[in-house]
Design a protein around this motif. Sequence first.
Motif, short mmCIF file in Angstrom:
data_model
loop_
_atom_site.label_atom_id
_atom_site.label_comp_id
_atom_site.label_asym_id
_atom_site.label_seq_id
_atom_site.Cartn_x
_atom_site.Cartn_y
_atom_site.Cartn_z
N VAL A 212 0.84 -1.20 0.00
CA VAL A 212 0.00 0.00 0.00
C VAL A 212 0.88 1.26 0.00
O VAL A 212 0.60 2.24 -0.71
CB VAL A 212 -0.96 0.00 1.22
N VAL A 213 1.99 1.21 0.77
CA VAL A 213 2.91 2.35 0.79
C VAL A 213 3.44 2.61 -0.63
O VAL A 213 3.42 3.74 -1.13
CB VAL A 213 4.09 2.09 1.76
N SER A 214 3.89 1.53 -1.30
CA SER A 214 4.43 1.69 -2.66
C SER A 214 3.38 2.26 -3.61
O SER A 214 3.67 3.13 -4.45
CB SER A 214 4.92 0.35 -3.21
N GLN A 215 2.17 1.78 -3.47
CA GLN A 215 1.09 2.26 -4.35
C GLN A 215 0.83 3.76 -4.10
O GLN A 215 0.68 4.54 -5.05
CB GLN A 215 -0.18 1.43 -4.08
N LYS A 216 0.84 4.16 -2.84
CA LYS A 216 0.59 5.58 -2.52
C LYS A 216 1.73 6.45 -3.05
O LYS A 216 1.50 7.57 -3.50
CB LYS A 216 0.42 5.76 -1.01
N VAL A 217 2.97 5.93 -2.96
CA VAL A 217 4.11 6.70 -3.49
C VAL A 217 3.97 6.86 -5.01
O VAL A 217 4.25 7.92 -5.56
CB VAL A 217 5.45 6.02 -3.13
N SER A 218 3.48 5.80 -5.67
CA SER A 218 3.42 5.83 -7.13
C SER A 218 2.49 6.93 -7.66
O SER A 218 2.64 7.37 -8.80
CB SER A 218 2.99 4.47 -7.68
N VAL A 219 1.55 7.40 -6.84
CA VAL A 219 0.64 8.45 -7.32
C VAL A 219 0.99 9.83 -6.76
O VAL A 219 0.23 10.80 -6.92
CB VAL A 219 -0.85 8.12 -7.00
N MET A 220 2.14 9.93 -6.12
CA MET A 220 2.52 11.24 -5.56
C MET A 220 2.77 12.26 -6.67
O MET A 220 3.35 11.92 -7.72
CB MET A 220 3.80 11.11 -4.71
N ILE A 221 2.37 13.48 -6.44
CA ILE A 221 2.62 14.57 -7.39
C ILE A 221 4.11 14.94 -7.31
O ILE A 221 4.70 14.99 -6.23
CB ILE A 221 1.74 15.79 -7.05
N THR A 222 4.72 15.17 -8.48
CA THR A 222 6.14 15.53 -8.53
C THR A 222 6.27 17.00 -8.94
O THR A 222 5.35 17.79 -8.71
CB THR A 222 6.90 14.60 -9.50
N ASP A 223 7.38 17.36 -9.58
CA ASP A 223 7.53 18.72 -10.11
C ASP A 223 6.46 18.91 -11.20
O ASP A 223 6.51 18.25 -12.24
CB ASP A 223 8.95 18.86 -10.69
N PRO A 224 5.48 19.79 -10.98
CA PRO A 224 4.37 19.90 -11.94
C PRO A 224 4.80 20.37 -13.33
O PRO A 224 4.09 20.14 -14.31
CB PRO A 224 3.42 20.91 -11.28
N GLN A 225 5.97 21.02 -13.45
CA GLN A 225 6.45 21.49 -14.76
C GLN A 225 7.03 20.34 -15.58
O GLN A 225 7.26 20.47 -16.77
CB GLN A 225 7.56 22.54 -14.58
N ARG A 226 7.33 19.23 -14.92
CA ARG A 226 8.02 18.15 -15.62
C ARG A 226 6.98 17.18 -16.19
O ARG A 226 6.41 16.36 -15.47
CB ARG A 226 8.94 17.42 -14.63
N MET A 227 6.75 17.28 -17.50
CA MET A 227 5.71 16.45 -18.11
C MET A 227 6.27 15.12 -18.62
O MET A 227 5.60 14.11 -18.62
CB MET A 227 5.06 17.19 -19.30
#
Length: 327
Positions: A212-227
């Motif tokens: 569950v931790v890995s799944q939650k990390v996978s959807v974390m928002i990153t640098d929004p400018q980096r597409m």
Amino acid sequence: MSKQRILSGMRPTGPLHLGHLHGALANWKDMQDKYDCFYFIADWHALTTNYEDTSNTAAFRTEMMIDWLSVGLDPAKSTFFVQSEVKEHAELFLILSMITPVPWLERNPTYKDQIVQMENKDLSTFGFLGYPVLQAADIIMYKAHGVPVGIDQVPHVELTREIVRRFNYMYGDVFVEPKAILTETPKLLGSDNRKMSKSYQNAINLADPPDVVSQKVSVMITDPQRMRKKDPGDPDICNVYSFHKIYSPPEMVEQVNKECRAAEIGCVQCKKLMAANLTAQLEPIYEKRVHFEKNRDEVEDIIKTGSDKAREVAKATMEEVRAAVKI
Ligand code: SF4
């Protein structure tokens, strides 16, 4: 020389998450060897905002104790108790409320903030206005020298000190003025870049299993400018990088910083690296949790033993208070 006493508590309003771990529990754990620690589950305080639905409060109380034990808080070193198991808190709250001027409560900066933030709840209650007086009672009941707090809680400790001065001036020196012990909190946002909170459903909980931790990390928002991977990123505005700084070894933190800026690492890969380090560090906590979940009688015994000990201290304090107030 006997150790100085500290007191702190948490409201059982939901599962604890990484924000609680780094904002309080890690510090509480470190303090166990240096201080005589009293940590309490503030179930009466939970009523101040959750009075309409109390169906989960008792369950959250036990889960909170399991979280505390899982992160390494140790009943052989510290006293853990439940506020409502020590009725003396209510008596001292009542006496303190008689001497606390209402303007002292109305000027509390968190009072107005919270009313705005929780606009979906009716907080125009006597209990909500007066909860800092209950906090003062919680602290001074044990004659705590210090209270570990975040910066936003400092005004509450200051109010407690004012109430102590007023009480001691009117009735004689019964209480000591507690000091705020400021806790440094690393910046950890939730998966959606807002404050980590159960109400936003963006938190990594201490009870989450590794997948569950890995799944939650996978959807974390990153640098929004980096597409795309070929776009250079800015780790300084990326929450995943903030997590790296806490959970990854320094060489990896440096490498991610460099490779992100040079567009040499993709966010998916970067998150996988961080998730592996995060789950490795959470694993001992998770394993302890599994033990205590299977041994709930042990958990209830710890709560009972701690509450009995706290009650003895509280009884002695209230004898002094009644004598001082002549009631
Ligand atoms: S590579 Fe890592 S640090 Fe850079 S933006 Fe993506 S997740 Fe954030």
